[in-house]
Design a protein around this motif. Structure first.
Motif, short mmCIF file in Angstrom:
data_model
loop_
_atom_site.label_atom_id
_atom_site.label_comp_id
_atom_site.label_asym_id
_atom_site.label_seq_id
_atom_site.Cartn_x
_atom_site.Cartn_y
_atom_site.Cartn_z
N PRO A 160 -3.85 -17.52 17.12
CA PRO A 160 -4.76 -18.06 18.06
C PRO A 160 -4.64 -17.08 19.27
O PRO A 160 -3.90 -16.40 19.82
CB PRO A 160 -4.29 -19.59 18.44
N THR A 161 -5.91 -17.07 20.04
CA THR A 161 -5.99 -16.51 21.52
C THR A 161 -5.53 -17.74 22.42
O THR A 161 -5.96 -18.84 22.29
CB THR A 161 -7.28 -15.88 21.71
N LEU A 162 -4.80 -17.26 23.28
CA LEU A 162 -4.46 -18.31 24.53
C LEU A 162 -4.99 -17.90 26.03
O LEU A 162 -4.98 -16.64 26.23
CB LEU A 162 -2.68 -18.19 24.70
N HIS A 163 -5.69 -19.08 26.36
CA HIS A 163 -6.26 -18.97 27.67
C HIS A 163 -5.64 -19.95 28.64
O HIS A 163 -5.43 -21.24 28.36
CB HIS A 163 -7.85 -19.14 27.63
N TRP A 164 -5.35 -19.58 29.81
CA TRP A 164 -5.02 -20.52 30.99
C TRP A 164 -5.84 -20.34 31.99
O TRP A 164 -6.20 -19.43 32.52
CB TRP A 164 -3.61 -20.06 31.30
N HIS A 175 -9.64 -18.30 36.53
CA HIS A 175 -8.88 -17.59 35.28
C HIS A 175 -7.57 -17.13 35.42
O HIS A 175 -7.27 -16.55 36.56
CB HIS A 175 -9.64 -16.49 34.77
N ILE A 176 -6.37 -17.60 34.79
CA ILE A 176 -5.13 -17.31 35.05
C ILE A 176 -4.69 -16.21 34.12
O ILE A 176 -4.29 -15.11 34.60
CB ILE A 176 -4.24 -18.43 35.09
N LEU A 177 -4.77 -16.32 33.01
CA LEU A 177 -4.11 -15.21 31.90
C LEU A 177 -4.96 -15.29 30.70
O LEU A 177 -5.23 -16.48 30.36
CB LEU A 177 -2.89 -15.00 31.95
N THR A 178 -5.01 -14.37 29.96
CA THR A 178 -5.41 -14.30 28.49
C THR A 178 -4.33 -13.71 27.59
O THR A 178 -3.77 -12.66 28.03
CB THR A 178 -6.67 -13.62 28.30
N TYR A 179 -3.94 -14.17 26.66
CA TYR A 179 -3.01 -13.66 25.50
C TYR A 179 -3.57 -13.69 24.27
O TYR A 179 -3.93 -14.64 23.80
CB TYR A 179 -1.55 -14.17 25.67
N GLU A 180 -3.43 -12.32 23.58
CA GLU A 180 -3.98 -12.19 22.26
C GLU A 180 -2.67 -12.26 21.36
O GLU A 180 -1.89 -11.14 21.37
CB GLU A 180 -4.69 -10.77 21.99
N SER A 181 -2.60 -13.21 20.40
CA SER A 181 -1.38 -13.35 19.63
C SER A 181 -1.43 -12.12 18.59
O SER A 181 -0.31 -11.68 18.15
CB SER A 181 -1.34 -14.50 18.69
N ARG A 182 -2.44 -11.72 18.12
CA ARG A 182 -2.47 -10.47 16.93
C ARG A 182 -2.24 -9.22 17.44
O ARG A 182 -1.49 -8.67 16.98
CB ARG A 182 -3.92 -10.69 15.96
N SER A 183 -2.71 -8.82 18.71
CA SER A 183 -2.48 -7.69 19.37
C SER A 183 -1.21 -7.59 20.32
O SER A 183 -0.52 -6.56 20.35
CB SER A 183 -3.58 -7.15 20.15
N GLY A 184 -0.66 -8.99 20.80
CA GLY A 184 0.34 -9.07 21.48
C GLY A 184 0.16 -8.57 22.91
O GLY A 184 1.10 -8.19 23.60
N GLY A 206 3.58 -20.71 18.66
CA GLY A 206 2.66 -21.68 19.13
C GLY A 206 3.20 -22.24 20.64
O GLY A 206 2.71 -23.35 21.10
N ASP A 207 4.24 -21.54 21.29
CA ASP A 207 4.63 -21.90 22.53
C ASP A 207 3.92 -21.17 23.65
O ASP A 207 4.12 -19.97 23.87
CB ASP A 207 6.26 -21.75 22.47
N GLY A 208 3.10 -21.90 24.19
CA GLY A 208 2.25 -21.15 25.34
C GLY A 208 2.57 -21.60 26.65
O GLY A 208 1.68 -21.56 27.49
N SER A 209 3.87 -22.16 26.68
CA SER A 209 4.33 -22.85 28.14
C SER A 209 4.10 -21.73 29.11
O SER A 209 4.47 -20.61 29.19
CB SER A 209 5.52 -23.35 28.07
N LEU A 210 3.73 -21.81 30.18
CA LEU A 210 3.37 -21.08 31.62
C LEU A 210 4.62 -21.68 32.49
O LEU A 210 4.77 -22.75 32.97
CB LEU A 210 2.15 -21.52 32.17
#
Length: 328
Positions: A160-164, A175-184, A206-210
């Motif tokens: 998944p893609t992660l958005h905070w 918007h705080i941050l975005t993280y692409e799991s596939r591209s890292g 699956g751990d997207g803790s901030l």
């Protein structure tokens, strides 16, 4: 071209009004060909929103999908599953174009604050089923002390893609941050770079803790939303973060202690006055003691005893005399 054997019909900007059965007839001097085509026009699901609402006077989950045809089918579930019956209320409204908006609401179950609510939407024409999940929680922290805001994706989301995001209830969500799991790769908003930290090695699992570093109450207290998303699925954890100020609490504590002391003094004074009134009342009800001197009182008692003895003696003598007189 028809002359070349191509009798294809092209509908430009097809709409719901073009639905129906189309028949094609091709005839020559030697043969005849007939064809029937059933045209279905679909407005697929392109997005799904799930949020917590309190507008009805109680807490309820609200699942909404817009501009869909045919009418969508909405289903609810929880994770972990619950033994209570889920009784959502779903309304379908069609606009002038014939497209449907589905509004489905489910009351939040009491006594189960950690449930994940899941809304699923599909159509009768088939295609992918869209899923949106939401979990609500609240945590507290202290100003100047690092705080970890938890967020864990469900196991069925792969890559998944992660958005905070952050909202203080007044301004639009930031918007705080975005993280692409596939591209890292992760991208943080400049205003948050020095205040947030994400472990990129844990996100694919699956751990997207901030981690919120050196938080300030005025700037960082509010609602944080963590969203894991894939093409047809979203999972959201919304966390209300309260940040206190220990210095302010310490400065207010002497004043609080002072008022406790004042209250204690007032209470003791009232009790003392009440005890004094009770004592005076009881003293007023007792017989008054003699104001004579103790020696004088003893002397008087002795005199009274002597007088009483003489009187009895006189009476005895008188009786004796009477007796003597009677004998003579």
């Amino acid at each position: 071209m028809v002359a070349g054997g191509n009798a294809t019909l092209v509908l430009k900007e097809a709409g719901l009004k073009d639905r129906g059965v189309y028949r094609c007839l091709v005839r020559t001097s030697q043969w005849e060909h007939r064809a029937k085509v059933v045209l279905k026009v679909e407005a697929p699901v392109r997005g799904l929103s799930l949020e917590l609402s309190r507008l009805s006077g109680y807490e309820e989950m609200k699942c909404t999908v817009r501009d869909v045809f045919p009418p969508p089918r909405v289903a609810w579930a929880t994770e972990p599953p619950t033994f209570q019956d889920l009784r959502p209320i779903t309304r379908m409204l069609a606009d002038r174009r014939g497209l449907y908006t589905a509004d489905s609401r489910l009351k939040v179950l009491k006594g189960q604050p950690d449930l994940i609510y899941i809304c699923k939407v599909g159509t009768s024409y088939g295609g992918p089923t869209w899923t949106s999940s939401l979990r609500e929680r609240a945590i507290a922290g202290s100003e100047g002390r690092d705080l970890t805001i938890p967020c864990f994706a469900p196991p069925y989301l792969n890559g998944p893609t992660l958005h905070w995001n952050f909202s203080n209830g007044e301004d639009p969500p930031a918007h705080i941050l975005t993280y692409e799991s596939r591209s890292g790769r992760g991208v943080s908003a400049p205003a948050w770079e020095r205040h947030v930290e994400l472990d990129g090695f844990r996100v694919p699992f699956g751990d997207g803790s901030l981690r919120l570093m050196d938080p300030e109450r005025d700037r960082h207290q509010g609602a944080y939303s963590c969203v894991f998303s894939t093409p047809y699925n979203t999972y959201t954890e919304r966390t209300d973060v309260a940040i206190d100020n220990p210095a302010a609490n310490r400065s207010s504590s002497p004043q609080t202690s002072y008022w406790w002391i004042v209250g204690l003094v007032v209470a003791v004074t009232i009790l003392a006055l009440a005890a004094m009134l009770v004592y005076l009342k009881l003293r007023g009800n007792t017989p008054k003691a003699s104001s004579r001197d103790p020696e004088e009182e003893t002397e008087l008692n002795s005199v009274k005893d002597l007088e009483g003895g003489n009187e009895n003696s006189n009476r005895f003598d008188a009786g004796g005399n009477d007796a003597k007189l009677g004998l003579s």
